[in-house]
Write a protein that holds these residues in place. Sequence first.
Motif, short mmCIF file in Angstrom:
data_model
loop_
_atom_site.label_atom_id
_atom_site.label_comp_id
_atom_site.label_asym_id
_atom_site.label_seq_id
_atom_site.Cartn_x
_atom_site.Cartn_y
_atom_site.Cartn_z
N LEU A 287 47.79 38.46 -8.55
CA LEU A 287 47.75 40.29 -8.69
C LEU A 287 46.73 40.77 -7.76
N ASP A 288 45.21 40.20 -8.36
CA ASP A 288 44.13 40.25 -7.33
C ASP A 288 44.04 39.91 -6.00
N GLU A 289 45.03 39.04 -5.18
CA GLU A 289 45.17 38.65 -4.06
C GLU A 289 46.37 40.16 -3.35
N GLY A 290 47.03 39.89 -4.66
CA GLY A 290 48.50 41.29 -3.53
C GLY A 290 47.55 42.63 -4.16
N ARG A 291 46.63 43.24 -4.34
CA ARG A 291 46.06 44.50 -4.21
C ARG A 291 46.38 44.92 -3.17
N PRO A 292 45.80 44.65 -1.92
CA PRO A 292 45.92 45.51 -0.69
C PRO A 292 47.22 45.60 -0.37
N PHE A 293 47.61 44.71 -0.67
CA PHE A 293 49.74 44.23 0.32
C PHE A 293 50.52 45.68 -0.74
N MET A 294 49.44 46.39 -1.43
CA MET A 294 50.31 47.22 -2.74
C MET A 294 49.74 48.01 -2.08
N LEU B 41 55.22 49.02 10.93
CA LEU B 41 54.66 49.22 10.49
C LEU B 41 53.84 47.44 11.66
N ASP B 42 52.77 47.74 11.98
CA ASP B 42 51.68 46.49 12.65
C ASP B 42 50.52 46.45 11.43
N PHE B 43 50.75 45.59 9.85
CA PHE B 43 49.93 45.19 9.50
C PHE B 43 48.96 44.61 9.40
N MET B 44 49.20 43.58 10.59
CA MET B 44 47.61 42.64 11.01
C MET B 44 47.16 44.37 11.77
N GLN B 45 47.25 44.59 12.67
CA GLN B 45 46.78 45.59 12.93
C GLN B 45 46.45 46.73 11.46
N LYS B 46 46.59 47.17 10.99
CA LYS B 46 46.21 47.66 10.33
C LYS B 46 44.99 47.03 9.23
N VAL B 47 45.29 46.13 8.71
CA VAL B 47 44.05 44.96 8.33
C VAL B 47 43.03 44.76 9.28
N ARG B 48 43.44 44.34 10.59
CA ARG B 48 42.21 44.43 10.65
C ARG B 48 41.53 45.90 11.30
N ASN C 249 28.95 48.41 5.73
CA ASN C 249 28.49 47.57 5.63
C ASN C 249 29.24 47.52 3.62
N ASP C 250 30.86 47.04 3.85
CA ASP C 250 31.67 47.22 2.34
C ASP C 250 32.00 45.84 2.42
N ASP C 251 31.06 45.27 1.74
CA ASP C 251 31.80 43.81 1.81
C ASP C 251 32.83 42.92 1.20
N ILE C 252 33.09 43.72 -0.43
CA ILE C 252 33.38 43.85 -1.36
C ILE C 252 35.05 44.23 -0.68
N THR C 253 35.22 44.96 -0.12
CA THR C 253 36.67 45.41 1.05
C THR C 253 36.88 44.25 2.07
N ARG C 254 36.17 43.93 2.89
CA ARG C 254 36.30 43.31 3.62
C ARG C 254 35.92 41.59 3.59
N GLN C 255 35.68 41.46 2.51
CA GLN C 255 36.16 39.71 1.76
C GLN C 255 37.77 39.94 1.15
N MET C 256 38.36 41.33 0.66
CA MET C 256 39.82 41.78 0.34
C MET C 256 40.80 41.26 1.46
N LEU C 257 39.78 42.08 2.51
CA LEU C 257 40.67 41.82 3.68
C LEU C 257 40.89 40.53 4.55
N GLU C 258 40.14 40.31 4.76
CA GLU C 258 39.51 39.40 4.95
C GLU C 258 41.16 38.32 4.55
N SER C 259 40.44 38.04 3.54
CA SER C 259 41.51 37.16 2.46
C SER C 259 43.46 37.40 2.41
#
Length: 154
Positions: A76-83, A108-115, A125-135
Amino acid sequence: MKIDTATGHLYASRSVQSSTTARVNPASFSAALTAAAAGVSESVAQGTRQADFTSMTRQEMQDWSNDQIRSGKMSLDEGRPFMAMSMKMPVVGGTGGGLQASSDGERLDFMQKVRAGIEGALSRNDDITRQMLESAMKIMQQSQGETIGVDTRA
């Protein structure tokens, strides 16, 4: 001990042939098998859908992420950004919340949205969001092109 499958209810409609009467030409059998396999692989290729995060609707993203969570491939935690990506928020202020993903057919190009999200997180400098999006990016890269369903509209 002898088991007679011809009398069982599962095999009642089968006819029994003697092994001496059923002769198969190996060359024609091989050709028939190859043709059948080609037909199956062609129909499978035409009737299946692959995950394409560069061109996906919000509903397809939501369906994909729900399937991943249900099957245990993603937590569920990994799915949060997709939701979050599958929601569409109106630009103008309003109290109605987000629009339903099913009512929006925009691809939509979700890969571009994540980038873009990763770049934004880096600039803030938001490390939590960066890590979540990199995952999320890693999961999408690993899942890109995987079969996600069968198109029943053939």
